[in-house]
Design an enzyme around this catalytic site. Sequence first.
Site, short mmCIF file in Angstrom:
data_model
loop_
_atom_site.label_atom_id
_atom_site.label_comp_id
_atom_site.label_asym_id
_atom_site.label_seq_id
_atom_site.Cartn_x
_atom_site.Cartn_y
_atom_site.Cartn_z
N GLU A 1 47.04 2.98 112.38
CA GLU A 1 47.69 2.56 111.14
C GLU A 1 47.02 3.21 109.92
OE1 GLU A 1 49.65 -1.54 111.55
OE2 GLU A 1 48.16 -1.83 109.98
N HIS B 1 42.67 6.19 138.63
CA HIS B 1 43.61 6.16 139.76
C HIS B 1 45.06 6.14 139.29
CE1 HIS B 1 40.42 5.51 142.80
NE2 HIS B 1 39.77 5.12 141.70
N LYS C 1 60.80 -3.27 109.77
CA LYS C 1 61.04 -4.64 109.27
C LYS C 1 62.31 -4.65 108.42
CE LYS C 1 56.21 -6.01 108.76
NZ LYS C 1 55.19 -6.32 107.79
O1 PA5 Z 1 46.51 -3.93 108.98
C1 PA5 Z 1 47.45 -4.52 108.48
O2 PA5 Z 1 47.50 -4.74 107.27
C2 PA5 Z 1 48.61 -5.04 109.32
O3 PA5 Z 1 48.54 -4.66 110.63
C3 PA5 Z 1 48.65 -6.55 109.26
O4 PA5 Z 1 47.45 -7.06 109.77
C4 PA5 Z 1 49.82 -7.12 110.07
O5 PA5 Z 1 51.02 -6.47 109.72
C5 PA5 Z 1 49.95 -8.61 109.82
O6 PA5 Z 1 50.14 -8.86 108.46
P1 PA5 Z 1 49.93 -10.31 107.84
O7 PA5 Z 1 48.53 -10.70 108.04
O8 PA5 Z 1 50.29 -10.16 106.40
O9 PA5 Z 1 50.89 -11.23 108.56
#
Ligand code: PA5
Length: 448
Positions: free
Chosen positions: A288, A309, A423
């Site tokens: 990310e 394996h 989303k």
């Molecule tokens: O690293 C990030 O910001 C994302 O992966 C969030 O952790 C994830 O989308 C969850 O978001 P939230 O904590 O707002 O529900």
Amino acid sequence: MQQPITLDTRYIDGFVRAHEIAALQPQVDAAHTMLHQKTGPGHDFLGWLTLPRDYDKEECLRIKTVAKRIQADTDLFIVIGIGGSYLGARAVTEFLHSPNYNLLCKDTPRVVFAGNSISAQALNEILALCEGRRVSVNVISKSGTTTEPAIAFRALRDHLVKTVGAEETRRRIYVTTDRVKGTLKGLADREGYETFAVPDDIGGRFSVLTAVGLLPIAVAGCDIDGLMAGAAAAMESFDNPDIHFNDCYRYACARNILLRRGRAVELMVSYEPCWAMMSEWWKQLFGESEGKDGKGLYPASAIFSTDLHSLGQFIQDGSRILFETAVLIGDTGDTFIIGNDPEDIDGLNFLAGKPLSYVNNKAFEGTVLAHADGGTPSLVIRVPRRDAWHLGYLLYFFEKACAISGYILGVNPFDQPGVEDYKRNMFALLGKPGYEAERAALEKRLND
Ligand code: PA5
């Protein structure tokens, strides 16, 4: 005196030359300055950088007190969250205890994770686990609006109200969210739930050492002080921008050079199955943070020898697109001595009396050399012991390496614009008010 972790680069010799890493020093200096002077992209999200020193000590004490209360009044602790809001807690618990923690725990509650998918099967299973058990829920969402945890929270809150009543439900829900804003914060304030804060300047995937990770980790009986102490030691160790003295920065450089050489996949490898969820945490951190603007390494993972394996053939002999980063744990805290078989039916008596760790280490040595011969280089991160201190050290090592690596790559490591796209489409297709135009366009594409 704790032994720090070390980066061993000998198995990339022949693929990356020492002078190539040294040549990145000016870029490292620039990245280090941007990070420490908060002048780079995403500089509003650098709270993790000094967190091991500056963390909220009072909140940490409250986490420990609340964890004790939960341990005393709960059989099943349900952690609701997705991405950075659950991976760290699960990874730390499974590494320090076991992937089978829930089968082995005695004085601490079972800990299960909900709201990290949109699966009816997964949610029904958690609801079924609640039957006959004293349940507490920790809902974790920084934004407070993420769909997956919100749906799970609805279901579990409803379950609690029906089984223990509204008053007791209030006592059994713990909320970890933004300090002031968001739907979840509003609900928590209205209902009077015990609340913990996700600091404004720490993004989800960098939040494992905040209440996001620490409350569930403490409930599972792990040593959160040890984690913080290890992270604080790493913070000090990796303060020197000179890559000759900074393994964290050398790791960031080596992976960038390998990427430039066409190695687009970094395969995190461990010889300990309890590391599997740590790889998932690491995948989110790097995937990310770096996977944007058409750039980045694809983070993948494997457990050896298990996956030798299944994936071993590809790694040895398939497309030359990957390199490995092996995390080797020295002392796991477990010993198993191989027994003697008087009949030696399997021909393994030459190993009798040897610890299993000896065989595991030879598996590593044989594999790393074979993979090098086959054209797959390996970076090796050596971790002296499996304990909270070394894990805290490692968490910080990866967070800082990720930030430096992202800056070397030329991306903002602290945003995640691509996560929003699915989303938006999903909301449009579900008919969420305000998304009418997108819905029509998407349905046309699906039906053409
Ligand atoms: O690293 C990030 O910001 C994302 O992966 C969030 O952790 C994830 O989308 C969850 O978001 P939230 O904590 O707002 O529900």
